[in-house]
Design an enzyme around this catalytic site. Structure first.
Site, short mmCIF file in Angstrom:
data_model
loop_
_atom_site.label_atom_id
_atom_site.label_comp_id
_atom_site.label_asym_id
_atom_site.label_seq_id
_atom_site.Cartn_x
_atom_site.Cartn_y
_atom_site.Cartn_z
CB ALA A 1 -0.95 -0.01 1.20
CB THR A 2 4.16 2.20 1.44
OG1 THR A 2 3.79 2.14 2.82
CG2 THR A 2 5.16 3.33 1.25
CD GLN B 1 -5.21 -1.17 8.84
OE1 GLN B 1 -5.80 -2.18 9.24
NE2 GLN B 1 -3.92 -0.98 9.08
CB SER C 1 -1.67 -3.61 2.23
OG SER C 1 -0.64 -4.32 2.89
CG HIS D 1 1.44 -6.80 5.43
ND1 HIS D 1 1.53 -6.40 6.74
CD2 HIS D 1 1.68 -5.71 4.69
CE1 HIS D 1 1.82 -5.11 6.79
NE2 HIS D 1 1.91 -4.67 5.55
CB CYS E 1 9.25 6.25 20.45
SG CYS E 1 8.60 5.47 21.90
#
Length: 420
Positions: free
Chosen positions: A90-91, A198, A218, A220, A344
């Site tokens: 998908a990216t 998704q 996508s 996966h 993070c």
């Protein structure tokens, strides 16, 4: 819970620790064994290049690739097989759609619209276009995570070429009203791209009914292999794109490079299984998600569900636990594989930009956990996760001075904090 002993080699050490439960189905999904069964012959016996036209090895691979394209991927979304372009995921599909369309039409149209809650690859593609002189509008979303359609319509300009809005958000699970968005775009002459990584295989989607012009898929995320995806590109009315990758002209010249037959077969098998089992999977995931949320909400006060409670995919549950640091809770729940709503960074712990976009308080954004439920999740895993979560949140709150102050009736927002 039955824990599997798993020896993990890394950094010169062997860690012999119990394998955690998997509750992170938005990050990736385990491959369905039936998908692997479909792929294996093309890994070993039928290894021809699908673009070799002079012998049986190539013909076998090409036939398998085209079957996956037509009878499985295209059929799942109601597309013509010629509109399916195989990609690495998908990216890549998102990059191809956004940069490709914007650059092709840049002589007359140099405006692109997206939302502030898109996946990083969509936002970064738009930033690249900004550096090339394009004008980008990043639409805010409402506090429930949904797009304001009136604001969207007002944002469309005569030079707008493309709108990109994800179908289901990967962090909070909200489902955008893509049917209405598609209608607005078609009436204004703007191409509509949706990142459906998704959503495909989890909810019914039809590109014609929703008036979608480009859709990213996508492998996966739907129990297929990693390293493969697809981009749907509408033929009528035709969407033109400038290819990002050049070479042998495969995939209608839009994505050069040899299509990996085993991965294409795997994506096709995953789509076929999803199409046949979608209703069963959705009902089961809904039941498990309700069970998880009800148990946690019944056992803990001050728990907030992020995103719209109705317009959502049930398998993505994002909860904020007030007065608890999300990263601390993740460490306490180390025998359950989850992810935090906080990301993070090297310098500081920044709250998720998606939660900031829906107006979540910074302390609540820091205290969020995403629970991902999928095809292979069991009731026992859901019950264990809920019980463990209740226990650890209660333990962490007992150590929190903020929780103690709230119990004493002190309004934390009325306190003026000073730094020393």
């Amino acid at each position: 819970m039955t824990a599997l002993k798993n020896a993990v080699k890394g950094q010169g050490k062997i860690y012999n620790e119990p394998r955690p439960l998997y509750m992170d189905f938005q990050a990736t999904t385990p491959m369905d064994p039936r998908v692997l069964d479909a792929m294996l012959p093309y890994q070993v016996n039928y290894y021809g290049n699908p673009h070799s036209r002079t012998h049986a090895y190539g013909w076998e691979s090409e036939s398998a690739m085209e079957t996956a394209r037509k009878q499985q991927v295209a059929d799942l979304i109601g597309a013509d097989p010629r509109e399916i372009i195989f990609t690495s995921g998908a990216t890549e599909s998102n990059n191809m759609a956004i940069k490709g369309v914007a650059r092709f039409y840049q002589a007359k149209k140099r405006h692109v619209i997206t939302t502030q809650t898109e996946h990083k690859c969509v936002l970064d593609s738009c930033r690249v276009l900004e550096s090339e002189g394009f004008s980008i509008t990043y639409l805010p979303v409402q506090t429930n995570g949904l797009l304001d359609l009136e604001l969207l319509e007002a944002s469309i300009r005569p030079d707008t070429s493309l709108l990109s809005v994800m179908t289901i958000n990967n962090e909070i699970g909200v489902r955008q009203p893509i049917e209405e968005i598609g209608q607005i775009c078609r009436s204004k002459g703007v191409f509509f791209h949706t990142d459906a990584a998704q959503a495909v295989g989890k909810i019914p989607l039809n590109v014609t009914d929703c008036k979608i012009d480009l859709m990213s898929i996508s492998g996966h995320k739907i129990y297929g292999p990693k390293g493969v995806g697809a981009l749907y590109v509408r033929r009528r009315p035709r969407v033109r794109m400038e290819p990002i990758q050049n070479g042998g002209g495969q995939e209608r010249g839009l994505r050069s490079g040899t299509v990996p037959t085993p991965l294409a077969v795997g994506l096709g098998a995953a789509c076929s299984i999803a199409q046949h089992e979608m209703e069963y999977d959705h009902n089961r995931v809904s039941m498990l998600a309700n069970r998880l949320v009800q148990k946690i909400m019944a056992g803990l006060p001050d728990v907030i569900m992020n995103g719209d409670p109705v317009r959502r995919y049930p398998g993505c549950v994002n909860l904020s636990f007030a007065y608890v640091e999300g990263e601390s809770l993740l460490m306490a729940l180390k025998d359950v594989a989850l992810s935090s709503g906080s990301a993070c960074t090297s310098a500081s712990l920044e709250p998720s930009y998606v939660l900031r976009a829906i107006g979540a308080d910074e302390d609540l954004a820091h205290s969020s956990i995403r629970f991902g439920i999928g095809r292979f999740t069991t009731e026992e895993e859901v019950d264990y996760t809920a019980e463990k979560c209740i226990h650890q949140v209660s333990r962490l709150r007992e150590m929190s001075p903020l929780w103690e102050m709230v119990q004493e009736g002190i309004d934390l927002k009325s306190i003026k904090w000073t730094q020393h």
